[in-house]
Design a protein around this motif. Structure first.
Motif, mmCIF file in Angstrom:
data_model
loop_
_atom_site.group_PDB
_atom_site.id
_atom_site.type_symbol
_atom_site.label_atom_id
_atom_site.label_comp_id
_atom_site.label_asym_id
_atom_site.label_seq_id
_atom_site.Cartn_x
_atom_site.Cartn_y
_atom_site.Cartn_z
ATOM 1 N N GLU A 143 21.530 -46.037 -67.512
ATOM 2 C CA GLU A 143 21.502 -44.942 -68.487
ATOM 3 C C GLU A 143 20.046 -44.565 -68.696
ATOM 4 O O GLU A 143 19.226 -45.402 -69.048
ATOM 5 N N PHE A 144 19.735 -43.295 -68.467
ATOM 6 C CA PHE A 144 18.352 -42.864 -68.618
ATOM 7 C C PHE A 144 18.316 -41.357 -68.869
ATOM 8 O O PHE A 144 19.292 -40.647 -68.626
ATOM 9 N N TYR A 145 17.182 -40.904 -69.387
ATOM 10 C CA TYR A 145 17.017 -39.479 -69.673
ATOM 11 C C TYR A 145 16.421 -38.758 -68.479
ATOM 12 O O TYR A 145 15.576 -39.303 -67.771
ATOM 13 N N GLN A 146 16.869 -37.527 -68.287
ATOM 14 C CA GLN A 146 16.217 -36.620 -67.352
ATOM 15 C C GLN A 146 15.661 -35.431 -68.128
ATOM 16 O O GLN A 146 16.240 -35.002 -69.129
ATOM 17 N N CYS A 147 14.530 -34.947 -67.663
ATOM 18 C CA CYS A 147 13.888 -33.775 -68.265
ATOM 19 C C CYS A 147 13.773 -32.743 -67.151
ATOM 20 O O CYS A 147 12.889 -32.857 -66.300
ATOM 21 N N ASP A 148 14.666 -31.783 -67.133
ATOM 22 C CA ASP A 148 14.768 -30.834 -66.017
ATOM 23 C C ASP A 148 14.299 -29.439 -66.401
ATOM 24 O O ASP A 148 14.498 -28.982 -67.525
ATOM 25 N N ALA A 149 13.705 -28.763 -65.425
ATOM 26 C CA ALA A 149 13.378 -27.340 -65.549
ATOM 27 C C ALA A 149 13.853 -26.649 -64.274
ATOM 28 O O ALA A 149 13.500 -27.078 -63.172
ATOM 29 N N ASP A 150 14.681 -25.625 -64.406
ATOM 30 C CA ASP A 150 15.232 -24.904 -63.250
ATOM 31 C C ASP A 150 15.130 -23.403 -63.455
ATOM 32 O O ASP A 150 15.166 -22.907 -64.582
ATOM 33 N N VAL A 151 15.036 -22.690 -62.339
ATOM 34 C CA VAL A 151 15.099 -21.222 -62.337
ATOM 35 C C VAL A 151 16.206 -20.821 -61.379
ATOM 36 O O VAL A 151 16.203 -21.246 -60.221
ATOM 37 N N VAL A 152 17.162 -20.020 -61.853
ATOM 38 C CA VAL A 152 18.198 -19.496 -60.954
ATOM 39 C C VAL A 152 18.153 -17.979 -60.985
ATOM 40 O O VAL A 152 17.802 -17.369 -61.994
ATOM 41 N N GLY A 153 18.510 -17.400 -59.837
ATOM 42 C CA GLY A 153 18.547 -15.949 -59.751
ATOM 43 C C GLY A 153 17.306 -15.345 -59.140
ATOM 44 O O GLY A 153 17.095 -14.132 -59.220
ATOM 45 N N SER A 154 16.461 -16.176 -58.523
ATOM 46 C CA SER A 154 15.271 -15.654 -57.845
ATOM 47 C C SER A 154 14.968 -16.534 -56.641
ATOM 48 O O SER A 154 14.973 -17.763 -56.747
ATOM 49 N N ASP A 155 14.702 -15.900 -55.502
ATOM 50 C CA ASP A 155 14.327 -16.665 -54.311
ATOM 51 C C ASP A 155 12.822 -16.583 -54.044
ATOM 52 O O ASP A 155 12.343 -16.978 -52.988
ATOM 53 N N SER A 156 12.065 -16.106 -55.031
ATOM 54 C CA SER A 156 10.614 -15.970 -54.872
ATOM 55 C C SER A 156 9.944 -17.339 -54.824
ATOM 56 O O SER A 156 10.217 -18.218 -55.641
ATOM 57 N N LEU A 157 9.028 -17.505 -53.882
ATOM 58 C CA LEU A 157 8.285 -18.765 -53.768
ATOM 59 C C LEU A 157 7.250 -18.922 -54.878
ATOM 60 O O LEU A 157 6.650 -19.993 -55.028
ATOM 61 N N LYS A 335 28.518 -16.948 -55.454
ATOM 62 C CA LYS A 335 27.772 -17.013 -54.205
ATOM 63 C C LYS A 335 26.388 -16.372 -54.307
ATOM 64 O O LYS A 335 26.153 -15.510 -55.130
ATOM 65 N N ASP A 336 25.511 -16.833 -53.414
ATOM 66 C CA ASP A 336 24.208 -16.210 -53.178
ATOM 67 C C ASP A 336 23.327 -16.128 -54.422
ATOM 68 O O ASP A 336 22.652 -15.121 -54.662
ATOM 69 N N VAL A 337 23.330 -17.189 -55.225
ATOM 70 C CA VAL A 337 22.412 -17.277 -56.366
ATOM 71 C C VAL A 337 21.442 -18.413 -56.080
ATOM 72 O O VAL A 337 21.794 -19.579 -56.137
ATOM 73 N N SER A 338 20.228 -18.060 -55.748
ATOM 74 C CA SER A 338 19.235 -19.067 -55.383
ATOM 75 C C SER A 338 18.639 -19.706 -56.621
ATOM 76 O O SER A 338 18.506 -19.082 -57.672
ATOM 77 N N GLY A 339 18.291 -20.975 -56.489
ATOM 78 C CA GLY A 339 17.674 -21.684 -57.602
ATOM 79 C C GLY A 339 16.672 -22.703 -57.115
ATOM 80 O O GLY A 339 16.674 -23.108 -55.950
ATOM 81 N N VAL A 340 15.786 -23.105 -58.024
ATOM 82 C CA VAL A 340 14.827 -24.159 -57.707
ATOM 83 C C VAL A 340 14.530 -24.890 -59.011
ATOM 84 O O VAL A 340 14.466 -24.281 -60.084
ATOM 85 N N GLY A 341 14.375 -26.208 -58.922
ATOM 86 C CA GLY A 341 14.135 -26.958 -60.151
ATOM 87 C C GLY A 341 13.460 -28.286 -59.896
ATOM 88 O O GLY A 341 13.423 -28.789 -58.766
ATOM 89 N N ILE A 342 12.905 -28.845 -60.980
ATOM 90 C CA ILE A 342 12.264 -30.153 -60.918
ATOM 91 C C ILE A 342 12.711 -30.994 -62.098
ATOM 92 O O ILE A 342 13.240 -30.483 -63.088
ATOM 93 N N SER A 343 12.492 -32.299 -61.967
ATOM 94 C CA SER A 343 12.860 -33.232 -63.019
ATOM 95 C C SER A 343 11.703 -34.187 -63.268
ATOM 96 O O SER A 343 10.993 -34.569 -62.337
ATOM 97 N N PHE A 344 11.514 -34.556 -64.540
ATOM 98 C CA PHE A 344 10.534 -35.570 -64.921
ATOM 99 C C PHE A 344 11.275 -36.872 -65.212
ATOM 100 O O PHE A 344 12.234 -36.877 -65.994
ATOM 101 N N GLY A 345 10.849 -37.969 -64.595
ATOM 102 C CA GLY A 345 11.481 -39.264 -64.827
ATOM 103 C C GLY A 345 10.883 -39.942 -66.046
ATOM 104 O O GLY A 345 9.911 -40.704 -65.940
ATOM 105 N N LEU A 346 11.448 -39.661 -67.211
ATOM 106 C CA LEU A 346 10.880 -40.128 -68.476
ATOM 107 C C LEU A 346 10.636 -41.633 -68.488
ATOM 108 O O LEU A 346 9.559 -42.107 -68.870
ATOM 109 N N ASP A 347 11.643 -42.420 -68.099
ATOM 110 C CA ASP A 347 11.540 -43.872 -68.216
ATOM 111 C C ASP A 347 10.429 -44.433 -67.339
ATOM 112 O O ASP A 347 9.697 -45.337 -67.751
ATOM 113 N N ARG A 348 10.304 -43.901 -66.153
ATOM 114 C CA ARG A 348 9.238 -44.378 -65.263
ATOM 115 C C ARG A 348 7.874 -43.890 -65.737
ATOM 116 O O ARG A 348 6.879 -44.614 -65.630
#
Length: 458
Positions: A143-157, A335-348
């Protein structure tokens, strides 16, 4: 005789000090999520099993905690399935829900269900616990926490570039310098599989490759062979294990290696754009490096792959990770909804900050002022003083009962209280209070009707 209390393996109780330190990390992460324009959402702790199963690969599916149906869950199971002892047949009959494994798949489900209420591109952050039936070890919990940030609806780098900057901003404020943001691209891995003739074994290839830092080169080769890769294919992969040089040099080598693969060349092009932009703008304290063995064995990544390693010399697994998923919502019909995201590992991250002594010195100071208790009249005057302090935002308290003064001072020391207030019989007569600075031992007297003079010096 009462049974000794215990908690499940891989879970933890948190002391007040630990909770304060964890909240410090949460607040820093949340602050930068908001600075970068992300909005908060929350989803249930458990989902329908069909939402989660099949989204993380075979290894991930095995780590999902299933929840038994309510009531007599075996009553509707026919005898043939029950006596077969086949868990894959029995489980769907007795369990329809499961604890969430991560925040990304529930987020994809959320986007599909709320698509008519969302303004795209949708930037969301989410800080909630997740559960995995993993083998507990240092830095790995069930059991652990995740801290996520995601963007959906854009394929821009540009989103990938921003996420690298977001990592850098958070770790810089946490004073965790020297973290290594590793970067790869799933298209490069697909291109490599193509040029070595193992397109049909892409998942097997990437799952094995992702274990390089855990089982070493020979271990990876052995696992690749067990997963069906030919000796010729494995031999063609070997140069990847020793790829070195600057990011630019590695990208040039990959460009040459993957020149006959359209998919692989596209991956190199995307990485080159991200690396060049980040290098041009610069990072505050983190470093960005290409790592072509980085695979993160999850099935849904299609583009950039991120993984954050702790500073050199700290023995810890990844403290963050994520990537681009071009059609994650497609599994739920959008369909065809691009997304990108990251997570911070709080416990570590917590363990790393603790090991390196990077938490602020005053972070455990949950109480600024403690009024000692000299008796009924004195304690009532102390409570009136504490009330005035609290109204001004000062963390203050009164020792609840008349006890030996030595015991009360010991309590103040254990709570790391910087200021102790004494209101005895003499102070009551003089309408004053004495403040002792615990670190220096100095004492100063203030009038009870001029509390602001004391507050001004805090």
């Amino acid at each position: 005789m009462a049974k000794k209390p215990s908690i499940p393996k891989g879970t933890r109780d948190f002391t007040p000090s630990e909770v304060i330190k964890r909240n410090y990390i949460f607040e820093v992460v949340k602050k930068h999520f908001q600075t970068f324009g992300f909005q908060p959402i929350e989803t249930p702790s458990f989902e329908n099993s069909e939402t989660l199963m099949g989204k993380y690969g075979d290894e991930g599916d095995r780590l999902i905690f299933k929840i038994l149906n309510s009531g007599d869950y075996l009553n509707k199971v026919d005898d043939a399935i029950y006596t077969s002892r086949n868990s894959s047949l029995l489980t769907p009959k007795i369990s329809e829900k499961a604890l969430r494994y991560d925040l990304t798949v529930p987020f994809a489900r959320y986007v599909v269900m709320h698509q008519n209420e969302i303004d795209f591109p949708f930037k969301r952050y989410q800080i909630q616990p997740v559960w995995r039936a993993d083998r507990p070890q240092k830095g790995r919990f069930r059991e652990f926490y995740q801290c996520d940030a995601d963007v959906v609806g854009s394929d821009s780098l540009l989103q990938e570039i921003e996420l690298v900057q977001l990592y850098d901003a958070v770790f810089t404020e946490l004073k965790l310098g020297g973290v290594n943001i590793k970067l790869n691209n799933r298209k490069i891995l697909s291109g490599i599989a193509e040029v070595i003739g193992a397109q049909d074994l892409l998942i097997d290839f990437t799952v094995a490759l992702d274990k390089l830092d855990k089982i070493g080169e020979e271990g990876v080769k052995k696992e690749m062979a067990e997963r069906g890769l030919t000796p010729e294919a494995i031999a063609k992969v070997e140069p990847l294990f020793s790829l070195s040089g600057s990011n630019t040099e590695q990208l040039q080598a990959l460009k040459e290696l993957l020149k006959d693969s359209e998919t692989g060349s596209k991956g190199v092009e995307e990485l080159t754009f991200i690396v060049s932009a980040v290098e041009e703008m610069g990072l505050q304290s983190a470093q960005l490096s290409i790592d072509v063995t980085l695979a993160r064995g999850l099935n849904y990544y299609t583009g950039a792959i991120f993984e954050v390693a702790a500073p050199e010399g700290v023995k810890m697994g990844s403290i963050g990770g994520g990537g681009r998923y071009d059609d994650l919502t497609g599994i739920f019909g959008l369909k065809d909804v691009s997304g990108v995201g990251i997570s911070f590992g709080l416990d570590r991250i917590y363990l790393v900050l603790e090991e390196l002594g990077l938490f602020p010195e005053s972070i455990d100071r949950s109480l600024q002022v403690l009024c000692l208790n000299f008796g009924e009249k004195e304690s009532f005057a102390a409570l009136k003083l504490v009330t005035a302090l609290r109204r001004e935002g000062v963390k203050a308290d009164v020792y609840p009962s008349k006890a030996k003064i030595q015991k009360q001072f010991k309590y103040a020391n254990n709570r790391n209280v910087p200021y102790v207030v004494l209101i005895g019989e003499k102070e009551l007569e003089e309408n004053s209070f004495v403040v002792k600075h615990m670190e220096s031992g100095e004492q100063q007297t203030y009038a009870l009707d001029a509390v602001g003079n004391f507050i001004a010096g805090l």
